[in-house]
Enzyme design. Sequence first.
Site, mmCIF file in Angstrom:
data_model
loop_
_atom_site.group_PDB
_atom_site.id
_atom_site.type_symbol
_atom_site.label_atom_id
_atom_site.label_comp_id
_atom_site.label_asym_id
_atom_site.label_seq_id
_atom_site.Cartn_x
_atom_site.Cartn_y
_atom_site.Cartn_z
ATOM 1 N N ASP A 125 -4.252 80.266 117.652
ATOM 2 C CA ASP A 125 -3.738 78.952 117.515
ATOM 3 C C ASP A 125 -3.036 78.734 118.750
ATOM 4 O OD1 ASP A 125 -4.713 78.773 115.009
ATOM 5 O OD2 ASP A 125 -2.847 79.546 114.090
ATOM 6 N N ARG A 175 -11.659 75.889 119.942
ATOM 7 C CA ARG A 175 -11.189 74.794 119.075
ATOM 8 C C ARG A 175 -10.625 73.586 119.585
ATOM 9 N NH1 ARG A 175 -6.564 76.693 115.145
ATOM 10 N NH2 ARG A 175 -8.138 77.766 114.160
HETATM 11 P P1 FDA Z 1 -4.985 62.261 111.886
HETATM 12 O O1 FDA Z 1 -3.634 62.865 111.913
HETATM 13 O O2 FDA Z 1 -5.125 60.859 112.595
HETATM 14 O O3 FDA Z 1 -5.506 62.241 110.639
HETATM 15 C C1 FDA Z 1 -6.610 61.838 110.265
HETATM 16 C C2 FDA Z 1 -6.447 61.526 108.646
HETATM 17 O O4 FDA Z 1 -6.730 62.702 107.891
HETATM 18 C C3 FDA Z 1 -5.172 61.055 108.158
HETATM 19 O O5 FDA Z 1 -5.204 59.650 108.022
HETATM 20 C C4 FDA Z 1 -4.961 61.333 106.580
HETATM 21 O O6 FDA Z 1 -5.666 60.846 105.866
HETATM 22 C C5 FDA Z 1 -5.567 62.924 107.009
HETATM 23 N N1 FDA Z 1 -4.812 63.817 107.355
HETATM 24 C C6 FDA Z 1 -4.555 64.641 108.304
HETATM 25 N N2 FDA Z 1 -3.629 65.356 108.105
HETATM 26 C C7 FDA Z 1 -3.196 65.366 106.797
HETATM 27 C C8 FDA Z 1 -2.203 66.313 106.198
HETATM 28 N N3 FDA Z 1 -1.486 67.294 106.523
HETATM 29 N N4 FDA Z 1 -2.103 66.095 104.752
HETATM 30 C C9 FDA Z 1 -3.070 65.032 104.167
HETATM 31 N N5 FDA Z 1 -3.929 64.247 104.766
HETATM 32 C C10 FDA Z 1 -3.772 64.537 106.209
HETATM 33 N N6 FDA Z 1 -2.673 71.887 116.029
HETATM 34 C C11 FDA Z 1 -2.004 72.538 117.060
HETATM 35 O O7 FDA Z 1 -1.255 71.998 117.662
HETATM 36 N N7 FDA Z 1 -2.429 73.656 117.430
HETATM 37 C C12 FDA Z 1 -3.385 74.571 116.501
HETATM 38 O O8 FDA Z 1 -3.674 75.612 116.969
HETATM 39 C C13 FDA Z 1 -3.891 73.593 115.501
HETATM 40 N N8 FDA Z 1 -4.883 74.058 114.872
HETATM 41 C C14 FDA Z 1 -5.499 73.391 113.725
HETATM 42 C C15 FDA Z 1 -6.906 74.095 113.178
HETATM 43 C C16 FDA Z 1 -7.425 73.134 112.167
HETATM 44 C C17 FDA Z 1 -8.729 73.649 111.280
HETATM 45 C C18 FDA Z 1 -7.048 71.684 112.059
HETATM 46 C C19 FDA Z 1 -7.948 70.827 111.203
HETATM 47 C C20 FDA Z 1 -6.065 71.180 112.788
HETATM 48 C C21 FDA Z 1 -5.283 71.989 113.533
HETATM 49 N N9 FDA Z 1 -3.972 71.429 114.192
HETATM 50 C C22 FDA Z 1 -3.446 72.247 115.360
HETATM 51 C C23 FDA Z 1 -3.277 70.092 113.854
HETATM 52 C C24 FDA Z 1 -4.131 68.988 114.678
HETATM 53 O O9 FDA Z 1 -3.522 69.243 116.151
HETATM 54 C C25 FDA Z 1 -3.482 67.744 114.163
HETATM 55 O O10 FDA Z 1 -1.955 67.745 113.911
HETATM 56 C C26 FDA Z 1 -4.017 67.434 112.637
HETATM 57 O O11 FDA Z 1 -5.332 67.901 112.630
HETATM 58 C C27 FDA Z 1 -3.945 66.117 112.403
HETATM 59 O O12 FDA Z 1 -4.949 65.205 113.243
HETATM 60 P P2 FDA Z 1 -6.282 64.592 112.747
HETATM 61 O O13 FDA Z 1 -7.232 65.052 113.944
HETATM 62 O O14 FDA Z 1 -6.551 65.212 111.685
HETATM 63 O O15 FDA Z 1 -6.029 63.206 112.901
#
Ligand code: FDA
Length: 300
Positions: A125, A175
Amino acid sequence: MNPLNAVIARTLPFVPRGIVRRVASRYVAGETLADAVETVRRLNAERCLATLDVLGEDVVRFSETEETVAEYRRALDAIAENRLDANISVKLTALGLKLDPARCREHFRRIVDGAAAQGIFVRIDMEDSSVTDETLRTYYESGRTTDRVGLVLQAYLRRSRDDARRAAAVRASVRVCKGIYVEPPEIAYQGRQEIRDNFDALVEDLLVAGSAVGIATHDEWLVEKALATITRLKLGRDAYEFQMLLGVRGDLRRRLVAAGHRVRVYVPYGRSWYAYSLRRLKENPAIAGNVLRGLLRRGR
Ligand code: FDA
């Protein structure tokens, strides 16, 4: 920052533990490995792959890291014994990166050796920007001995396209995510759309170079963009996978699975669930809003 989310984030430590547990239970498999195994079984039955994450980061004493390594070794055994379709993700600060980088790398090597013996993939990560260089260094050092290790690049960091060029040169498995920590404008894009555009560019750069890409997002705009890139590049299904967090956007996940894409769900578990949940919620106040929504939904 949305003022309501900021208030919720500040108030969180005073929210009763039971309520945080109820809300967090959607995002965390439970306290034990057995809880995690059960969750992964269910996900595999839904044709989803999984990634196990042992909760814990930023340890204070190096001695705490031994237990984390031991738990990862147990998790690897459980994946193999139960024939789960799962790999693991590791946070290097939980292995003591900030206390003693050299010993942290030794710990990491022990986990990678255990995983290699079972044929299981390990992803590192990516944490906050104070450890980006050390994290990449650990990846490139371990990459010399095994191709069963992958890294993470954060689209909000201005440096990530350069890091992607280096990763692409060795066809690293990457990732791509937006990034969850709060970082200053000098090193990180702040605007929603500029982060999205960089995410999209990173995915394309890496796919074009032949890297296996984990498209880690719940943002439908980005999912659509990635699907368009995949179609344009005429890529096979094993060139990429979508990745999502446990408990988030199950609808989108099921749609992608039904369309035949590989989808992996990130499954955190462990005794540190409370500290983890609070930290996550405070680090990204936007997520704190989900606590309130969760409480309101459950109250209905
Ligand atoms: P965004 O935050 O815009 O979310 C899109 C939509 O998804 C939101 O409108 C909401 O509906 C829903 N959503 C998102 N997060 C939610 C939550 N927690 N609860 C409920 N609904 C939610 N970051 C990092 O810095 N280092 C890492 O190693 C990782 N690893 C990682 C692995 C995986 C499998 C994922 C999916 C994410 C990560 N992240 C991460 C976190 C990533 O950087 C980011 O903060 C989150 O995925 C939220 O960003 P989105 O791209 O989903 O968009």
